[in-house]
Design an enzyme around this catalytic site. Structure first.
Site, short mmCIF file in Angstrom:
data_model
loop_
_atom_site.label_atom_id
_atom_site.label_comp_id
_atom_site.label_asym_id
_atom_site.label_seq_id
_atom_site.Cartn_x
_atom_site.Cartn_y
_atom_site.Cartn_z
N SER A 183 20.08 43.52 87.27
CA SER A 183 21.18 43.98 88.11
C SER A 183 20.75 44.47 89.49
O SER A 183 21.59 44.64 90.35
CB SER A 183 21.95 45.08 87.38
OG SER A 183 21.11 46.19 87.18
N HIS A 211 25.94 41.50 82.75
CA HIS A 211 26.29 41.11 84.12
C HIS A 211 26.56 39.61 84.23
O HIS A 211 26.33 39.02 85.30
CB HIS A 211 25.17 41.51 85.10
CG HIS A 211 25.20 42.95 85.49
ND1 HIS A 211 26.12 43.47 86.38
CD2 HIS A 211 24.43 44.00 85.10
CE1 HIS A 211 25.91 44.77 86.54
NE2 HIS A 211 24.89 45.11 85.77
N LYS A 242 32.53 45.56 82.28
CA LYS A 242 32.27 45.00 83.61
C LYS A 242 33.32 43.93 83.91
O LYS A 242 34.46 44.27 84.19
CB LYS A 242 30.83 44.50 83.69
CG LYS A 242 29.84 45.67 83.64
CD LYS A 242 28.41 45.31 83.90
CE LYS A 242 27.56 46.56 84.06
NZ LYS A 242 26.66 46.81 82.93
C1 LIG Z 1 26.11 47.90 82.12
C2 LIG Z 1 25.06 47.47 81.18
C3 LIG Z 1 24.96 48.00 79.89
C4 LIG Z 1 25.84 49.14 79.42
O1 LIG Z 1 27.13 48.70 79.13
P1 LIG Z 1 28.23 49.77 78.69
O2 LIG Z 1 29.22 48.96 77.92
O3 LIG Z 1 28.78 50.36 79.96
O4 LIG Z 1 27.55 50.78 77.85
C5 LIG Z 1 23.99 47.50 79.05
N1 LIG Z 1 23.15 46.53 79.45
C6 LIG Z 1 23.20 46.00 80.69
C7 LIG Z 1 22.24 44.94 81.10
C8 LIG Z 1 24.15 46.46 81.60
O5 LIG Z 1 24.18 45.96 82.83
#
Ligand SMILES: *Cc1c(COP(=O)(O)O)cnc(C)c1O
Length: 396
Positions: A183, A211, A242
């Site tokens: 990210s 992502h 997301k």
């Molecule tokens: C955002 C993210 C998470 C966490 O996701 P949530 O559902 O907000 O707990 C886990 N792994 C990656 C790679 C992320 O980008």
């Protein structure tokens, strides 16, 4: 008793502030969207949400959520195996499996919990986890909960991954773990090589596609689709927080026995409340939208290509790629933060990232494009970046 700890905490908080690492939270006073009203009264164009498909406050999504409240109520007040499973949970699990091209899916309250619960049931001291050095914090924590040997390979270094696979040949099971997209750079993992190595060395593969799910790949099925390895990845973890509406929730998808086993053994699943019905039903509606049409991910793809090429033409140093995470490289820590501050006054909300979030000397502004951005908003951002950067001597 608290006095000693208070002093300790106050000292530590002071150090965090002095080091410039204190995280301030900007308070927004309206729904998430491409424009944000800040509490200060300013309205700015938002380039730092994970709202990739513009669904966070999309009228059809909000409507589905209203309907879900009427159909399913607000709370479940239970874990899944007592009285916390509604038919909508099973339907979402089935549709998510179809969407990702996997056998079965298990829901969690968040992807953080999915990653917290996916390793320990499968791996004991005779096993090894082989994990990319830049994997997400939740993967690191999930691996900490196992007794498995932990082997960290240098970021995206396939030769080092192979070396770690060679060193662990005597282990019972080996699991290679990678983020589908990293990210900080918007960089996509080389899943083709990872799956080839897994075949060659008899290892399993887990990809965290948080992502990517919903928009990467021609049908938005994520990095396995983009890399042409659909069906070769054993486990996918991902988030609903997301691109898929952005509320909360996550899941693990994989082979049917693996998912069945997680329902018996995975602690964040067994001992935490069911995903809220409104989130479950609305995520289901989102999956339906994305299965009916690729319009939103296509729009995101063209918005991203437009912004990337305009910024390159303007003379900015951006990491090449196709992901809507666009890192504008500035290298110097102070410059990145100063520029982000100035951009806010030009109506553009972006965040500067510096050490320890990214390596020293590689500070940047991370821009995140959304399908909901208009061309005018993208142009406004390029203009604002250009004028601020000229002012600071970053470009000519
Ligand atoms: C955002 C993210 C998470 C966490 O996701 P949530 O559902 O907000 O707990 C886990 N792994 C990656 C790679 C992320 O980008």
């Amino acid at each position: 008793m608290y006095g000693k700890m208070r002093e300790f905490l106050q000292d530590n908080l002071k150090e965090i502030r002095q080091a410039g690492l204190y995280k301030n939270e900007r308070i927004i006073s309206a729904p998430q969207g491409t424009t944000l009203s800040l509490q200060s009264g300013e309205t700015v164009v938002n380039f730092c949400a994970n709202n990739y498909l513009g669904l966070s406050n999309h009228p059809l999504v909000v409507q589905a959520a209203h309907r879900a409240l009427d159909d399913w109520g607000f709370g479940l007040s239970s874990v899944r195996f007592i009285c916390g499973t509604q038919s909508v949970h099973k339907t979402l699990e089935a549709r998510m499996s179809d969407f990702l091209g996997m056998d079965d899916t298990i829901l969690y309250a968040a992807c953080f919990d999915a990653n917290g619960g996916v390793f320990e049931p499968f791996l004991d001291g005779e096993c090894a986890v082989i994990t990319d050095a830049l994997n997400h914090a939740s993967i690191i924590d999930g691996i900490r909960l196992t007794k498995a040997q932990r082997h960290i390979y240098a970021h995206a270094d396939m030769a080092d991954l192979e070396e770690k696979l060679r060193q662990t040949q005597s282990c019972r099971f080996r699991l290679i773990v990678t983020d589908g997209v990293f990210s900080m750079d918007g960089e996509i993992a080389d899943l083709a090589t990872i799956c080839d190595l897994a075949d060659q060395y008899d290892a399993l593969v887990l990809v965290d596609d948080s992502h990517a799910t919903g928009f990467i790949g021609k049908n938005g099925r994520g990095t396995p689709e983009y890399c042409g390895v659909q069906g070769r990845v054993d486990l996918i973890t991902t988030t609903f927080g997301k691109a898929l509406g952005g509320a909360s929730g996550g899941c693990v998808s994989g082979h049917s026995e693996m998912i069945e086993f997680l329902r018996q053994k995975s602690r964040p699943y067994l001992f935490s409340n069911s995903l809220a019905p409104v989130v479950t039903a609305t995520t289901l509606a989102v999956l339906q939208m994305l299965s009916d049409s690729t319009n939103l991910r296509d729009r995101l793809e063209s918005n991203t290509a437009f912004f990337r090429s305009r910024m390159t033409d303007a003379g900015f140093d951006i990491k090449t790629g196709i992901h809507p995470i666009v890192p504008i490289m500035l290298y110097e820590e102070r410059l990145a933060h100063k520029m982000a501050d100035l951009l806010l006054h030009h109506g553009i909300y972006v965040i500067g990232f510096s050490y320890p979030v990214v390596p020293k000397g590689l500070a940047r502004i991370r821009v995140q494009i959304s399908a909901a951005h208009s061309l005018e908003q993208l142009e406004q951002a390029v203009d604002a970046f250009s004028s601020v950067a000229r002012e600071l001597g970053v470009i000519k």
